[in-house]
Design a protein around this motif. Structure first.
Motif, PDB file in Angstrom:
ATOM      1  N   THR A  15       0.800  -1.229   0.000  1.00  0.00           N
ATOM      2  CA  THR A  15       0.000   0.000   0.000  1.00  0.00           C
ATOM      3  C   THR A  15       0.839   1.288   0.000  1.00  0.00           C
ATOM      4  OG1 THR A  15      -0.225  -0.198   2.391  1.00  0.00           O
ATOM      5  CG2 THR A  15      -2.047  -1.024   1.065  1.00  0.00           C
ATOM      6  N   ASP A  16       2.141   1.164  -0.030  1.00  0.00           N
ATOM      7  CA  ASP A  16       2.984   2.353  -0.251  1.00  0.00           C
ATOM      8  C   ASP A  16       4.373   1.903  -0.688  1.00  0.00           C
ATOM      9  OD1 ASP A  16       5.114   2.657   2.037  1.00  0.00           O
ATOM     10  OD2 ASP A  16       3.284   2.062   3.067  1.00  0.00           O
ATOM     11  N   GLY A  17       5.177   2.874  -1.085  1.00  0.00           N
ATOM     12  CA  GLY A  17       6.498   2.563  -1.625  1.00  0.00           C
ATOM     13  C   GLY A  17       7.397   1.827  -0.657  1.00  0.00           C
ATOM     14  N   GLN A  68       9.458   7.742  -5.956  1.00  0.00           N
ATOM     15  CA  GLN A  68      10.580   7.417  -5.071  1.00  0.00           C
ATOM     16  C   GLN A  68      10.868   5.917  -5.085  1.00  0.00           C
ATOM     17  OE1 GLN A  68       8.798   9.438  -1.667  1.00  0.00           O
ATOM     18  NE2 GLN A  68      10.636  10.670  -1.466  1.00  0.00           N
ATOM     19  N   LEU A  69       9.784   5.116  -5.125  1.00  0.00           N
ATOM     20  CA  LEU A  69       9.961   3.662  -5.196  1.00  0.00           C
ATOM     21  C   LEU A  69      10.736   3.300  -6.465  1.00  0.00           C
ATOM     22  CD1 LEU A  69       9.365   0.713  -4.336  1.00  0.00           C
ATOM     23  CD2 LEU A  69       7.185   0.898  -5.563  1.00  0.00           C
ATOM     24  N   LEU A  70      10.330   3.905  -7.576  1.00  0.00           N
ATOM     25  CA  LEU A  70      11.006   3.653  -8.856  1.00  0.00           C
ATOM     26  C   LEU A  70      12.500   3.999  -8.762  1.00  0.00           C
ATOM     27  CD1 LEU A  70      11.067   3.145 -11.961  1.00  0.00           C
ATOM     28  CD2 LEU A  70      10.172   5.463 -12.250  1.00  0.00           C
ATOM     29  N   GLN A  71      12.791   5.150  -8.152  1.00  0.00           N
ATOM     30  CA  GLN A  71      14.195   5.571  -8.008  1.00  0.00           C
ATOM     31  C   GLN A  71      14.985   4.585  -7.136  1.00  0.00           C
ATOM     32  OE1 GLN A  71      13.137   9.423  -6.527  1.00  0.00           O
ATOM     33  NE2 GLN A  71      13.338  10.445  -8.509  1.00  0.00           N
ATOM     34  N   GLU A  72      14.334   4.110  -6.067  1.00  0.00           N
ATOM     35  CA  GLU A  72      14.997   3.134  -5.171  1.00  0.00           C
ATOM     36  C   GLU A  72      15.254   1.823  -5.908  1.00  0.00           C
ATOM     37  OE1 GLU A  72      16.052   3.293  -2.035  1.00  0.00           O
ATOM     38  OE2 GLU A  72      15.382   5.321  -1.538  1.00  0.00           O
ATOM     39  N   VAL A  73      14.252   1.409  -6.681  1.00  0.00           N
ATOM     40  CA  VAL A  73      14.382   0.140  -7.422  1.00  0.00           C
ATOM     41  C   VAL A  73      15.524   0.237  -8.433  1.00  0.00           C
ATOM     42  CG1 VAL A  73      13.235  -1.306  -9.171  1.00  0.00           C
ATOM     43  CG2 VAL A  73      12.003  -0.635  -7.101  1.00  0.00           C
TER      44      VAL A  73
END
Lengths: 128, 214
Positions: A38-40, A68-73
């Motif tokens: 339900t969140d990054g 931000q999730l995309l950047q972390e991935v």
């Protein structure tokens, strides 16, 4: 070669109804190994613990957004090659450009239809 | 301003009457007398300064009247009752439509399960119908985000009205204004929610934009 329908897919959205809709649409496409977050931040933890072949994520979430999730991935050596589809109501050109620059694989604007979802999945998994 | 013009006209009339009564008196002497009277009335002010002072006094009266009118409008009702009530109603809409959507989805899932046990083409037809319902149910996400934007706007209006009351009514401090939503994809990347039709790109525009990067 046909798409492997047994792959693990992670869907991320802070709105549970939307998770349910995407899960059902994926089920109709014969993708049955679907996990939710339900969140990054929750998504990142699941990604690091599991073995996923596709991420389908919303943008607007807290405390960690889809961008931000995309950047972390993309910054994580183990996760960076996982196809990432952004599914969001944010449909301005600058949003798409920002997502593209962060390494998004494809971008779906809400509201969307099942055919668009199918087409984008096939494309990012190399069958489009 | 109108009153100032009226007074100037009255002064002209009186000067004319004085000239008629004392035809021998030079104009300069009459002007000197008038100037002396004005100085007596307003201390060391020139007639021009006295006129300005009068206008400032008039402006002050206008502000006092405006303050009274704003107080009589009972604008505090907007912040105390009307806006909180409107935001509650909007929250209730989101809650009720979410519950209805969940019920629809549950029913659809039952129909989906049934579809796999039906002979063709009925099973496929039924699944096609449930797909359309799933797609349509995503309205709940979009309307929820739109209503949230309206609620945020109402809260900003509420804070602005409270500031006006505090400024003119002088009762207590105005609450701080809520932060404006970010306008660009910066920082944590939180955005503005769905745009109005025509104000943003559709899927084919996005596909073209993405293709331009390849």
């Amino acid at each position: 070669m046909a798409i492997d329908k047994s792959i693990n897919i992670l869907i991320v959205d802070d709105y549970k109804t939307m998770l349910r809709i995407i899960r059902n649409l994926l089920k109709q496409l014969d993708f049955n190994n679907v996990e939710e977050a339900t969140d990054g931040a929750e998504a990142l933890a699941k990604l690091r613990a599991g073995n996923f072949s596709l991420i389908i994520s919303d943008w607007n979430m807290q405390p960690m957004s889809g961008l931000q999730l995309l950047q972390e991935v993309r910054a994580d050596a183990k996760l960076k090659s996982i196809p990432f589809i952004m599914v969001t109501a944010e449909s301005k050109a600058e949003n798409v450009v920002a997502a593209r620059q962060a390494g998004v694989s494809n971008y779906i604007v809400k509201p969307f239809n099942a055919e668009t979802l199918k087409e984008k999945i096939e494309k990012v998994l190399g069958h489009g | 301003m109108a009153e100032a013009f009226q007074r100037a006209a009255e002064l002209d009339e009186r000067l004319a009457a004085l000239r008629a009564r004392y035809p021998e008196a030079p104009v300069e002497v009459v002007a000197e007398i008038v100037q002396s009277i004005l100085v007596t009335l307003h201390g060391d002010l020139s007639s021009r300064e006295a006129s300005l002072l009068h206008e400032v006094e008039e402006l002050g009266q206008v502000i006092v009247n405006a303050k009274r009118e704003i107080e009589s409008l009972r604008v505090d009702e907007i912040t105390d009752r009307q806006i909180p009530s409107a935001t509650d109603e909007l929250d209730a809409i989101v809650t009720h439509t979410a519950q209805a959507t969940e019920s629809i989805l549950e029913t659809c899932e039952t129909l989906d399960d049934l579809a796999s046990s039906l002979p063709q083409p009925y099973g496929a037809k039924l699944q096609e119908a449930t797909t359309r319902i799933y797609e349509a149910c995503s309205f709940q996400d979009i309307t929820g985000q739109r209503i949230n934007k309206v609620v945020q706007t109402l809260k900003r209006i509420e804070a602005k009205v409270a500031q006006i009351i505090a400024t003119f009514g002088g009762e207590g401090e105005a609450p701080p204004l809520p932060e404006s939503p970010p306008a660009a994809p910066e920082g944590d990347g939180l955005m503005n929610g769905p745009a109005l039709p025509g104000a943003a790109m559709d899927q084919s525009d996005i596909d073209r934009l993405l293709a331009s990067f390849d």
